[in-house]
Structure formats: structure tokens, C-alpha cells
Design a protein around this motif. Structure first.
Motif, PDB file in Angstrom:
ATOM      1  N   GLY A  26       0.790  -1.224   0.000  1.00 22.96           N
ATOM      2  CA  GLY A  26       0.000   0.000   0.000  1.00 22.96           C
ATOM      3  C   GLY A  26       0.821   1.271   0.000  1.00 22.96           C
ATOM      4  N   LYS A  27       2.141   1.166  -0.189  1.00 27.24           N
ATOM      5  CA  LYS A  27       2.978   2.361  -0.257  1.00 27.24           C
ATOM      6  C   LYS A  27       2.773   3.032  -1.613  1.00 27.24           C
ATOM      7  CE  LYS A  27       7.246   1.985   1.099  1.00 27.24           C
ATOM      8  NZ  LYS A  27       8.694   1.647   1.116  1.00 27.24           N
ATOM      9  N   ILE A  28       2.492   4.321  -1.592  1.00 18.11           N
ATOM     10  CA  ILE A  28       2.315   5.057  -2.839  1.00 18.11           C
ATOM     11  C   ILE A  28       3.663   5.163  -3.546  1.00 18.11           C
ATOM     12  CG2 ILE A  28       1.704   7.295  -3.839  1.00 18.11           C
ATOM     13  CD1 ILE A  28      -0.333   7.599  -1.545  1.00 18.11           C
ATOM     14  N   LEU A  29       3.669   4.820  -4.825  1.00 17.11           N
ATOM     15  CA  LEU A  29       4.902   4.740  -5.594  1.00 17.11           C
ATOM     16  C   LEU A  29       5.170   6.045  -6.337  1.00 17.11           C
ATOM     17  CD1 LEU A  29       4.523   1.118  -7.003  1.00 17.11           C
ATOM     18  CD2 LEU A  29       5.915   1.871  -5.068  1.00 17.11           C
ATOM     19  N   ARG A  30       5.964   6.882  -5.717  1.00 14.27           N
ATOM     20  CA  ARG A  30       6.327   8.140  -6.386  1.00 14.27           C
ATOM     21  C   ARG A  30       7.119   7.876  -7.658  1.00 14.27           C
ATOM     22  NH1 ARG A  30       8.724  10.757  -0.992  1.00 14.27           N
ATOM     23  NH2 ARG A  30       6.828  11.486   0.050  1.00 14.27           N
ATOM     24  N   LYS A  31       7.899   6.806  -7.682  1.00 15.57           N
ATOM     25  CA  LYS A  31       8.744   6.525  -8.844  1.00 15.57           C
ATOM     26  C   LYS A  31       7.896   6.330 -10.096  1.00 15.57           C
ATOM     27  CE  LYS A  31       9.252   1.468  -8.558  1.00 15.57           C
ATOM     28  NZ  LYS A  31       8.899   1.121  -9.928  1.00 15.57           N
ATOM     29  N   ASN A  32       6.718   5.737  -9.960  1.00 17.13           N
ATOM     30  CA  ASN A  32       5.838   5.569 -11.115  1.00 17.13           C
ATOM     31  C   ASN A  32       5.342   6.909 -11.627  1.00 17.13           C
ATOM     32  OD1 ASN A  32       6.190   2.961 -10.164  1.00 17.13           O
ATOM     33  ND2 ASN A  32       4.119   2.319 -10.688  1.00 17.13           N
ATOM     34  N   LEU A  33       5.005   7.797 -10.692  1.00 12.75           N
ATOM     35  CA  LEU A  33       4.542   9.124 -11.079  1.00 12.75           C
ATOM     36  C   LEU A  33       5.670   9.919 -11.727  1.00 12.75           C
ATOM     37  CD1 LEU A  33       2.428   9.923  -7.887  1.00 12.75           C
ATOM     38  CD2 LEU A  33       1.581   9.190 -10.134  1.00 12.75           C
ATOM     39  N   LYS A  34       6.891   9.746 -11.213  1.00 13.41           N
ATOM     40  CA  LYS A  34       8.035  10.421 -11.812  1.00 13.41           C
ATOM     41  C   LYS A  34       8.256   9.942 -13.249  1.00 13.41           C
ATOM     42  CE  LYS A  34      10.721  11.107  -7.555  1.00 13.41           C
ATOM     43  NZ  LYS A  34      11.977  10.732  -6.863  1.00 13.41           N
ATOM     44  N   ALA A  35       8.104   8.630 -13.455  1.00 14.44           N
ATOM     45  CA  ALA A  35       8.280   8.077 -14.803  1.00 14.44           C
ATOM     46  C   ALA A  35       7.237   8.652 -15.756  1.00 14.44           C
ATOM     47  CB  ALA A  35       8.191   6.551 -14.759  1.00 14.44           C
ATOM     48  N   GLU A  36       6.002   8.786 -15.274  1.00 15.97           N
ATOM     49  CA  GLU A  36       4.951   9.380 -16.102  1.00 15.97           C
ATOM     50  C   GLU A  36       5.286  10.828 -16.444  1.00 15.97           C
ATOM     51  OE1 GLU A  36       1.059   9.071 -14.459  1.00 15.97           O
ATOM     52  OE2 GLU A  36       1.284   6.957 -13.924  1.00 15.97           O
ATOM     53  N   ALA A  37       5.789  11.553 -15.443  1.00 17.93           N
ATOM     54  CA  ALA A  37       6.128  12.962 -15.659  1.00 17.93           C
ATOM     55  C   ALA A  37       7.271  13.105 -16.657  1.00 17.93           C
ATOM     56  CB  ALA A  37       6.482  13.628 -14.332  1.00 17.93           C
ATOM     57  N   ARG A  38       8.257  12.192 -16.573  1.00 13.60           N
ATOM     58  CA  ARG A  38       9.369  12.244 -17.534  1.00 13.60           C
ATOM     59  C   ARG A  38       8.885  11.960 -18.945  1.00 13.60           C
ATOM     60  NH1 ARG A  38      12.226   9.586 -13.314  1.00 13.60           N
ATOM     61  NH2 ARG A  38      11.818   7.558 -14.283  1.00 13.60           N
ATOM     62  N   ALA A  39       7.995  10.960 -19.068  1.00 11.04           N
ATOM     63  CA  ALA A  39       7.454  10.632 -20.388  1.00 11.04           C
ATOM     64  C   ALA A  39       6.634  11.792 -20.937  1.00 11.04           C
ATOM     65  CB  ALA A  39       6.598   9.368 -20.299  1.00 11.04           C
ATOM     66  N   GLU A  40       5.897  12.428 -20.066  1.00 18.72           N
ATOM     67  CA  GLU A  40       5.104  13.588 -20.463  1.00 18.72           C
ATOM     68  C   GLU A  40       5.994  14.715 -20.968  1.00 18.72           C
ATOM     69  OE1 GLU A  40       2.945  17.044 -17.934  1.00 18.72           O
ATOM     70  OE2 GLU A  40       2.295  14.998 -17.450  1.00 18.72           O
ATOM     71  N   ALA A  41       7.098  14.971 -20.229  1.00 14.73           N
ATOM     72  CA  ALA A  41       8.022  16.039 -20.620  1.00 14.73           C
ATOM     73  C   ALA A  41       8.707  15.736 -21.947  1.00 14.73           C
ATOM     74  CB  ALA A  41       9.065  16.247 -19.528  1.00 14.73           C
ATOM     75  N   ALA A  42       8.884  14.437 -22.220  1.00 16.07           N
ATOM     76  CA  ALA A  42       9.524  14.039 -23.471  1.00 16.07           C
ATOM     77  C   ALA A  42       8.540  13.945 -24.623  1.00 16.07           C
ATOM     78  CB  ALA A  42      10.228  12.687 -23.277  1.00 16.07           C
ATOM     79  N   GLY A  43       7.262  14.257 -24.327  1.00 16.07           N
ATOM     80  CA  GLY A  43       6.245  14.237 -25.370  1.00 16.07           C
ATOM     81  C   GLY A  43       5.728  12.874 -25.725  1.00 16.07           C
ATOM     82  N   LYS A  44       5.934  11.891 -24.793  1.00 15.29           N
ATOM     83  CA  LYS A  44       5.481  10.526 -25.069  1.00 15.29           C
ATOM     84  C   LYS A  44       4.084  10.256 -24.553  1.00 15.29           C
ATOM     85  CE  LYS A  44      10.182   8.690 -24.915  1.00 15.29           C
ATOM     86  NZ  LYS A  44      11.107   7.727 -24.254  1.00 15.29           N
TER      87      LYS A  44
END
Length: 575
Positions: A556-574
Motif C-alpha cells: 500500500g505504499k504510494i509509488l512516487r517513482k511511477n509518477l516520476k516516470a509518467e512525468a518524464r514521459a510527459e516532458a519528453a512528449g510521449k
């Protein structure tokens, strides 16, 4: 770092000795054997499924069955002491039988998440060198894709209702097949596949393993893989001595509040180090009763266990406690026998702790630990008033120091990376000498967590060092902002990360989930306005994302790393 000040010693009550007593047991196998003999007639484990059906094993039965499984491993599977055995089971009666049998065989337990994908399974089994796999029959369909790529030589299947009385077992299996269709056919494999009951029958007919008395405290007992929340999962090498020391530390901190008369609710997965030590091993060592819930999701799965058994202790993470209190049945009828709850795994939000106290009339005692420390490092003394936000004081036999980026101790009250030294600290990472050398230096474990220590020696985790957000040169700690967001009634859950920003280097982004019990619509504007009341301007989220749910680990630990990966993909236009 050679001189360690220990202001926390003054916080120990007369019940807490600053020194660990002499070891009672030579190994976990010895502890298990002696405990099963001492408490033979007591109920050790009860597994409760959502419809209330259950099965129970006594200490005597656990002792006999684990003996049989040890014999099966040594004589039928031809395993040598030190061989690795992967156990991939949800909470249930099969888990302690298998795990304890592994220890009695002198083998090494490799705890494995049942929800792993085939590729994750292949990585862990190959990395650990596991030769035998004990897996839930619900996931048998993964085997064909996995086994050929590993060194697994034998597969043992176990069900959730394993060792239930015959009629409840039949009903539960029938419900699984009809409604969930979770019992796939077992594929044809090039290795032997047996049911657990058959493996025990074979072991019962073989010679009993008698050489586990030769096990030493320095021998490897457990390969506990890190959750992979900060990178590729690595196997922490935990010895018999590591775990036995941590059990002693837990019992000292629990003191007179823990006994064999206790009944602990185990909703967190036993394959995770938190529940493995705090629930499985600690309360087993005490001769207490363990109520096992195969899955706490949805949280209603816990209802029958709390209603039907005199639960005195609950372990959990912030999201579990929050979820329970949002259940009408729990808020209306909290367990009357509860002594306290133990929080760990992730930061406990102050708003959740205060609400728990109001709803149940009991405290949440927060502690701190790591996979690499078996896991307990610090805990809040139960005889002292609650200190909001604190993870308590170092447990007996443990030293800590806070250091800066140059590994020099910081001044009292200043944030620094938390370093730990003690008998519970792992031997190192399995087959990863470079990672071991970075993490273990001169006997100190570099945790990667930033903490502060007050004048009394109480610690507060500020955040993960890697999660730090740097806004215009100012350090911003996501935990602080998440705690602030948890005080907004319309927010059920929140996570904060840093995202690239052309003007400030990084900017704060908040991800929030609407509280379904609050009629007010959760808006981005409301979130930002709330934060502006309590936080400095540079800490206020620049952007807010409203989600239906947040990514979580098995506990049940919220995974910040997944959100970071989404943010990186978003910044890269993916995206």
C-alpha cells in the motif's frame, strides 16, 4: 562517525534495556522447533477469507508440517543446506508451513510477491538461484512462461484455503473457480509439480532433518528483495542472527504490552519484511495467535477478521489505516480489544494518526525500518506520550548518526542522511558487491533517508534523499506537503513529486484522489489555496493532478517513482 552520542537512552523506560540480552536461539530453526513444542496446544494461525470461512493450525501442527516440508526439500528435492527456495504465496496457512520448513532444512527463503509478472519472476528466480518454487495455484498460468528460463527443479502448488476443514475448503475453491476463475489449469512442465499436501506426505515418509542444529547465527536465512521502488530489486542477505536480533529488539520495545495472549491481525503480506518480522516471527515467538487475511483489497476483506476475533494488534501503512476509517462498519464498531496499531513502511500522516486515536481510542505507534535491517531500526516507546510525526528512538543495540553529503555528522536538529549500525543490519546485497560497497561503509548502512533528531534522541524522517525536490535552490520534502494535503477533507490520498521547470529548476506537482465521503468536489484551485495557508510559497504545488487512484506497492505504499516516470514521459512528449 566513530563517536556516537546517544541522547535516546534517556527515553528508554525501566522496561527497556539499552543492551540486547544474550541470544536465546542458535537459529530460526531452533526458535521454531522450541516454540512449537512449548505452545503445542495453542492456535498459531487462522486464515480468514472474505466470506468468513476459515482454517486454523495449532503450534503442534505447524511444527509437524514444517518438519515434513523440510524433509521433502532435503531428501526428495535433494537440496543442500544453503540452497534457495522461493515462496510465492499470499497470506494463508501454507505460508508458515513452507517458510518454516525452509529454515528447518537449512535452506534460504526467497520471499516472492505473488502478483509479480513472469518477467519479474524470472529475474528474481535467476538472480537468487532458486531451485524449488512454492507458488499459489491461482497463478499457475505464469509457470510455463517462467520455469524454462530459471534453475527451478521442483514446483509445489498451494491454495488459499490450504489446510481448511474439508467442507469450507471445497466451498472456497468452488467460489474461486465460478466467480473469479482464478484457478487456471497447470501447464505441462519439464519439472515435477506437486500439491503441497502431497509434498508433506512424501516428507513425512522420509527421514527427519536432524542437522539444523549445526546452523549458525551468521548463516544466511533470507534473501529479501527490495521492493524496487528506487530501482532494480536487489536481494538483501539477512542472516539468522539478523532476524533473531530484530525479534529481540521488537520484543524489548513492546515490553509488557506484548504477550502470548495477544491476537494480531495480519493484512499486510507476509512476503514483505515488515509483516514477516513484526507479525509472523514476533507473535509466533511469543506464542500468540495470528489472523491471516489473504488480501486486504478491497478493505472490506478485513471486516470478518476484525468482527470475529479478539484482535489486540494491527500492523499497517498509512493507506490501510485511512481506508479502514473510511469504512462505515469500522468507524461505527471499532475493535474493542485493540491495544494499539503499528505503522511502518511509509510515512504516517498526522491527520490519519489523530483520526485513528479518535475513532478507536488507541494510538498508532510509528516505527521505521528497511529491508536491509530486518527491518526495525527505531520505534516509539509505548509508555510515553505520542510524538506526532516521530518514528521514535533507535531500538536497543542500534546506533544511528545523521550526516551531510560529505558523510560528516550534522548539528543536532539539522537534517542529514540517516546511517544505521546494529546486529540487524544485513550482510550485503546478493551477488552485488558494488551496491554493497556503496550502501555499507565501515559497518554503517547508508539508508538514503533524510531525518532530523531532537534533543531527546527522537527521530523524524524528512524524506527520501532521492525524492528531494530542489526549487530555486530550496529543499522541498514531499512528505511535508503530503501531510499538509492529508488535512484537506476532500483529499483521500496524495503524492508529491518534482517536475522540471525552466524558471526554478524543479517545481512541485501534487497528485490527489477525491475523498468519496466528502461532497465538495476536489478542485486544483482548492488544493493550492489550502497549501498556501500552511506552506511557504516555494513549497506550494505549481500543478495539481486529480486521479481516481494512485500507484501503490503490495503493502500500500504510494509509488512516487511511477509518477516520476509518467512525468518524464510527459516532458519528453510521449504521453
Amino acid at each position: 562517525m566513530t563517536v556516537v552520542n546517544r541522547p535516546w537512552l534517556a527515553a528508554y523506560s525501566t522496561d527497556i534495556s539499552p543492551e540486547l540480552p544474550a541470544p536465546e536461539h542458535a537459529s530460526l530453526a531452533h526458535l521454531i522447533d522450541q516454540t512449537c513444542t512449548t505452545h503445542a496446544q495453542r492456535r498459531a494461525f487462522t486464515c480468514v477469507v472474505p466470506n468468513g470461512m476459515n482454517g486454523t493450525l495449532t503450534y503442534r501442527q505447524v511444527g509437524e508440517m514444517s518438519d515434513d516440508f523440510a524433509s521433502f526439500l532435503r531428501h526428495h528435492c535433494n537440496l543442500e543446506p544453503g540452497a534457495r527456495v522461493a515462496v510465492q504465496l499470499p497470506n494463508g496457512l501454507a505460508y508458515p508451513v513452507a517458510a518454516f520448513g525452509v529454515f528447518k532444512a537449512g535452506c534460504v527463503l526467497v520471499n516472492t510477491n505473488p502478483l509479480y509478472t513472469p518477467s519479474e519472476m524470472v529475474h528474481q528466480f535467476k538472480d537468487s538461484g532458486a531451485e524449488v518454487l512454492v507458488i499459489s495455484d491461482m497463478f499457475a498460468d505464469k509457470l510455463e512462461e517462467v520455469i524454462a528460463h530459471t534453475g527451478i527443479r521442483h514446483v509445489v502448488l498451494a491454495g488459499v484455503p490450504e489446510f481448511f476443514p474439508r467442507i469450507p475448503e471445497t466451498i472456497v475453491r468452488g467460489v474461486q473457480k465460478f466467480w473469479s476463475r482464478t484457478l487456471p489449469p497447470v501447464p505441462a512442465l519439464a519439472v515435477p509439480v506437486l500439491r503441497l499436501r502431497e509434498a508433506l506426505r512424501i516428507g513425512r515418509g522420509a527421514e527427519k532433518v536432524g542437522d539444523w542444529d549445526s546452523l549458525l547465527r551468521d548463516d544466511l536465512a533470507l534473501l529479501q528483495y527490495t521492493g524496487g521502488t528506487t530501482g532494480v530489486a536487489k536481494g538483501a542477505m539477512l542472516t539468522h542472527g539478523n532476524i533473531l536480533a530484530n525479534l529481540a529488539q521488537v520484543k524489548i520495545m513492546g515490553g509488557r504490552h506484548m504477550s502470548g495472549a495477544d491476537c494480531v491481525l495480519t493484512a499486510l503480506p507476509l512476503y514483505h519484511i515488515f509483516a514477516f518480522t513484526a507479525n509472523l516471527m514476533t507473535f509466533f515467538d511469543l506464542g500468540a495467535r495470528n489472523i491471516l487475511v489473504p488480501s486486504p483489497r478491497p478493505v472490506q476483506n478485513i471486516q470478518r477478521a476484525l468482527e470475529n476475533y479478539p484482535v489486540t494488534w494491527i500492523t499497517g501503512v498509512n493507506t490501510l489505516f485511512n481506508g479502514l476509517m473510511n469504512e462505515e462498519w469500522f468507524a461505527a464498531y471499532p475493535p474493542k480489544t485493540l491495544k494499539a496499531a503499528i505503522a511502518g513502511g511509509t510515512a504516517l500522516h498526522q491527520a490519519v494518526a489523530e483520526r485513528w486515536q479518535a475513532v478507536t481510542g488507541t494510538r498508532v505507534a510509528e516505527g521505521y525500518g528497511l529491508t536491509e535491517t530486518a527491518p526495525l531500526v527505531s520505534f516509539n516507546p509505548l509508555d510515553q506520550p505520542v510524538r506526532a510525526g516521530s518514528i521514535g528512538v533507535p531500538v536497543p543495540g542500534t546506533d544511528v548518526v545523521l550526516v551531510d553529503d560529505a558523510a560528516e555528522p550534522v548539528a543536532q536538529g539539522k537534517p542529514g542522511e540517516l546511517l544505521v549500525k546494529g546486529p540487524q543490519v544485513m550482510r550485503g546485497y546478493w551477488n552485488r558487491p558494488d551496491d554493497t560497497a556503496k550502501t555499507l561503509q565501515n559497518g554503517w548502512l547508508f539508508t538514503g533517508d533524510v531525518a532530523v533528531m531532537d534533543e531527546d534522541g527522537f527521530l523524524t524522517i524528512v524524506d527520501r534523499k532521492k525524492d528531494l525536490v530542489l526549487v530555486s535552490g530550496f529543499n522541498v520534502y514531499p512528505n511535508e506537503i503530503e501531510d499538509c494535503l492529508s488535512k484537506l477533507d476532500a483529499v483521500l490520498e496524495a503524492a508529491v513529486i518534482g517536475v522540471p521547470d525552466t524558471s526554478t529548476g524543479e517545481a512541485v506537482r501534487a497528485y490527489v484522489v477525491q475523498n468519496p465521503d466528502v461532497p465538495d468536489t476536489l478542485s486544483k484551485e482548492a488544493v493550492i489555496a489550502h497549501c498556501r495557508k500552511y506552506l511557504a510559497a516555494y513549497k506550494v504545488p505549481r500543478s495539481v493532478v486529480v486521479r481516481d487512484e494512485l500507484p501503490k506497492s503490495p503493502i500500500g505504499k504510494i509509488l512516487r517513482k511511477n509518477l516520476k516516470a509518467e512525468a518524464r514521459a510527459e516532458a519528453a512528449g510521449k504521453v
